[in-house]
Motif scaffolding. Structure first.
Motif, PDB file in Angstrom:
ATOM      1  N   LEU A 296      -5.949 -25.038   0.598  1.00  0.00           N
ATOM      2  CA  LEU A 296      -7.098 -24.745   1.463  1.00  0.00           C
ATOM      3  C   LEU A 296      -6.974 -23.387   2.144  1.00  0.00           C
ATOM      4  N   TRP A 297      -5.814 -23.097   2.707  1.00  0.00           N
ATOM      5  CA  TRP A 297      -5.661 -21.835   3.444  1.00  0.00           C
ATOM      6  C   TRP A 297      -4.741 -20.839   2.717  1.00  0.00           C
ATOM      7  N   ASN A 298      -3.616 -21.329   2.247  1.00  0.00           N
ATOM      8  CA  ASN A 298      -2.654 -20.433   1.583  1.00  0.00           C
ATOM      9  C   ASN A 298      -2.822 -20.531   0.079  1.00  0.00           C
ATOM     10  N   ARG A 299      -3.429 -19.534  -0.498  1.00  0.00           N
ATOM     11  CA  ARG A 299      -3.570 -19.459  -1.958  1.00  0.00           C
ATOM     12  C   ARG A 299      -2.751 -18.280  -2.512  1.00  0.00           C
ATOM     13  N   ASN A 300      -1.699 -17.926  -1.783  1.00  0.00           N
ATOM     14  CA  ASN A 300      -0.758 -16.875  -2.208  1.00  0.00           C
ATOM     15  C   ASN A 300      -1.426 -15.510  -2.358  1.00  0.00           C
ATOM     16  N   GLN A 301      -2.477 -15.281  -1.558  1.00  0.00           N
ATOM     17  CA  GLN A 301      -3.253 -14.050  -1.717  1.00  0.00           C
ATOM     18  C   GLN A 301      -2.423 -12.789  -1.479  1.00  0.00           C
ATOM     19  N   GLY A 302      -1.580 -12.812  -0.427  1.00  0.00           N
ATOM     20  CA  GLY A 302      -0.801 -11.619  -0.091  1.00  0.00           C
ATOM     21  C   GLY A 302       0.189 -11.250  -1.172  1.00  0.00           C
ATOM     22  N   ASN A 303       0.906 -12.231  -1.684  1.00  0.00           N
ATOM     23  CA  ASN A 303       1.895 -11.966  -2.734  1.00  0.00           C
ATOM     24  C   ASN A 303       1.220 -11.491  -4.021  1.00  0.00           C
ATOM     25  N   ILE A 304       0.061 -12.030  -4.321  1.00  0.00           N
ATOM     26  CA  ILE A 304      -0.664 -11.599  -5.521  1.00  0.00           C
ATOM     27  C   ILE A 304      -1.081 -10.138  -5.392  1.00  0.00           C
ATOM     28  N   ARG A 305      -1.595  -9.758  -4.232  1.00  0.00           N
ATOM     29  CA  ARG A 305      -2.027  -8.376  -4.019  1.00  0.00           C
ATOM     30  C   ARG A 305      -0.834  -7.422  -4.057  1.00  0.00           C
ATOM     31  N   ALA A 306       0.281  -7.835  -3.422  1.00  0.00           N
ATOM     32  CA  ALA A 306       1.476  -6.986  -3.424  1.00  0.00           C
ATOM     33  C   ALA A 306       2.001  -6.793  -4.846  1.00  0.00           C
ATOM     34  N   ALA A 307       2.008  -7.869  -5.626  1.00  0.00           N
ATOM     35  CA  ALA A 307       2.490  -7.775  -7.008  1.00  0.00           C
ATOM     36  C   ALA A 307       1.585  -6.880  -7.848  1.00  0.00           C
ATOM     37  N   GLN A 308       0.290  -6.937  -7.591  1.00  0.00           N
ATOM     38  CA  GLN A 308      -0.652  -6.083  -8.317  1.00  0.00           C
ATOM     39  C   GLN A 308      -0.401  -4.610  -8.017  1.00  0.00           C
ATOM     40  N   LEU A 309      -0.117  -4.299  -6.756  1.00  0.00           N
ATOM     41  CA  LEU A 309       0.166  -2.913  -6.384  1.00  0.00           C
ATOM     42  C   LEU A 309       1.507  -2.443  -6.954  1.00  0.00           C
ATOM     43  N   GLN A 310       2.453  -3.351  -7.071  1.00  0.00           N
ATOM     44  CA  GLN A 310       3.745  -2.992  -7.646  1.00  0.00           C
ATOM     45  C   GLN A 310       3.614  -2.615  -9.124  1.00  0.00           C
ATOM     46  N   ILE A 311       2.635  -3.198  -9.796  1.00  0.00           N
ATOM     47  CA  ILE A 311       2.387  -2.810 -11.192  1.00  0.00           C
ATOM     48  C   ILE A 311       1.996  -1.338 -11.260  1.00  0.00           C
ATOM     49  N   GLY A 312       1.101  -0.931 -10.362  1.00  0.00           N
ATOM     50  CA  GLY A 312       0.697   0.479 -10.340  1.00  0.00           C
ATOM     51  C   GLY A 312       1.853   1.397 -10.029  1.00  0.00           C
ATOM     52  N   ALA A 313       2.690   0.993  -9.066  1.00  0.00           N
ATOM     53  CA  ALA A 313       3.850   1.813  -8.725  1.00  0.00           C
ATOM     54  C   ALA A 313       4.815   1.902  -9.900  1.00  0.00           C
TER      55      ALA A 313
END
Length: 425
Positions: free
Chosen positions: A306-323
């Protein structure tokens, strides 16, 4: 008096022996480059430690394949609030047992296995990078030790020969048969060559120390290089374009960057999978606490996202791909630049190397010095001219050996830049 002094000097100069090698002090061990490298691979502690890291990461791959252990819980009857009866589990008592197994969904287990396997690849590439870096240091110090010792033999021979001349001049100076200023000039020449020899020995000792540290040994080494060992250092079979294209496969540091990029992609997939809740499956047994005795049931459970859908970790991992992508491109660019510069350095050195025969030039210079010595003993050239030729001879020996050392090291730097063994017999 001057005739007698001339005879003394003639004997001393005739014994200069520019063509006779002087026996150097025998080091503890005489080694070839191959012998040094074989010892290096089995004795270097840094490499041994990294091998343990590889084995440890392989064990983690095995661990990632394991299923989670099931959990077990029990309820033991303690009577009721009206009548407290601890551990009443007999015929009239109550017991309950539950077993639960976590089942990961969305392929989390396989993704963790892939990440662990990527960590193993990272450690293997790190090991290769260590070998590449330390092998370059090993070879550079080996060849430095060899060529500095060749120069040292020449300077040592010169000092021994020059000492004979100085001793003769000291004797003649005491008798007043030579100008004292000539003795001072010879002594100044002697001090200059002694300083050069001392500097050379310091460089040799530094190379010795580096070899000892790389091999974790206290032995002193004498490097042996055969002409056949140097024959492989040539560019005849090398194509620059092929070297530039191969760095992505052969350079360990590029493979490390590629593995980091791959890790970032796998982590992104895992973090997206982590948003999917896992399933709990189990069974329960209840002796007397249910609507019937000896109740058996199936248990199912799942977290509600309901509240925690791992949004922060998903976004961080996506940015790490670019880096990771940018770092990979950077490392590929650096590798190609290093290959290009190492290749061009060899081309420049080879132009000088092929422009004249260094060995023939050295032989001709030896002949020239021999003639100078003879003419000095006959009084056909002055002391200043002799000193000038004497200095030129030592400078020539230093410059030739330094050039040969730089040339071999340039080829080794191309090996390092490409991550390959390009020059083997």
């Amino acid at each position: 008096m001057r005739t007698k002094t001339r005879l003394i000097l003639s004997v001393c100069v005739a014994s200069l022996g520019f063509f006779r090698p002087v026996a150097a002090q025998t080091p503890t061990r005489t080694v070839t480059l191959q012998a040094v490298e074989d010892s290096f691979l089995v004795r270097n502690y840094v490499l041994l430690a990294q091998r343990y890291q590889i084995d440890a990461s392989k064990a983690l791959v095995r661990q990632a394949k394991m299923w989670n252990n099931p959990s077990f819980s029990t309820v033991l009857g303690f009577g009721s609030t009206d009548k407290f009866q601890p551990f009443k589990v007999g015929a009239e008592g109550e017991t309950q047992y539950t077993i639960d197994q976590l089942i990961q969904l969305a392929g989390k287990r396989n993704k963790n296995v892939q990440l662990a396997a990527t960590a193993t690849k990272m450690n293997e590439a790190t090991f290769d990078e260590l070998v590449r870096t330390l092998r370059l240091q090993l070879r550079e110090n080996f060849y430095t030790l060899y060529y500095r010792r060749q120069t040292g033999k020449v300077l040592k021979e010169q000092l021994e020969n020059l000492q004979r001349i100085v001793d003769a001049y000291v004797t003649a100076d005491k008798k007043g048969s030579v100008a004292h200023s000539d003795l001072v000039r010879l002594q100044a020449l002697q001090v200059g060559i002694e300083n050069d020899y001392a500097d050379l020995k310091q460089e040799e000792l530094e190379a010795q120390k580096n070899l000892q540290q790389l091999l974790h040994s206290q032995d002193f080494y004498e490097a042996v290089v055969a002409p056949a060992d140097l024959a492989a250092y040539r560019l005849d079979h090398i194509e620059l374009s092929a070297l530039m294209d191969s760095v992505a496969v052969n350079r360990p540091d590029v493979r490390i960057a590629a593995t980091q990029y791959q890790t970032a992609e796998l982590n992104y997939r895992l973090q997206k999978a982590m948003a999917v809740p896992d399933l709990h499956v189990g069974a329960t047994y209840d002796k007397k606490g249910s609507y019937i005795n000896n109740f058996v049931g199936l248990t199912l459970g799942i977290d509600l996202p309901l509240w925690n859908r791992n949004q922060g970790n998903i976004r961080a991992a996506q940015l790490q791909i670019g880096a990771g992508q940018q770092q990979l491109q950077q490392q590929q660019s650096v590798a190609q630049t290093e290959v290009l510069n190492a290749y061009q350095r060899i081309v420049t050195l080879e132009k000088r190397y092929k422009s004249f025969d260094l060995h023939q030039f050295q032989n001709e210079f030896d002949t020239l010095i021999s003639e100078v010595a003879k003419n000095f003993s006959k009084g056909n050239i002055s002391l200043l001219q002799f000193i000038d030729y004497f200095n030129s001879y030592s400078d020539n020996a230093k410059n030739i050996n330094k050039f040969l050392s730089n040339r071999v090291n340039a080829y080794e730097e191309l090996n390092y830049a490409t991550g390959q063994e390009l020059f083997k017999n």
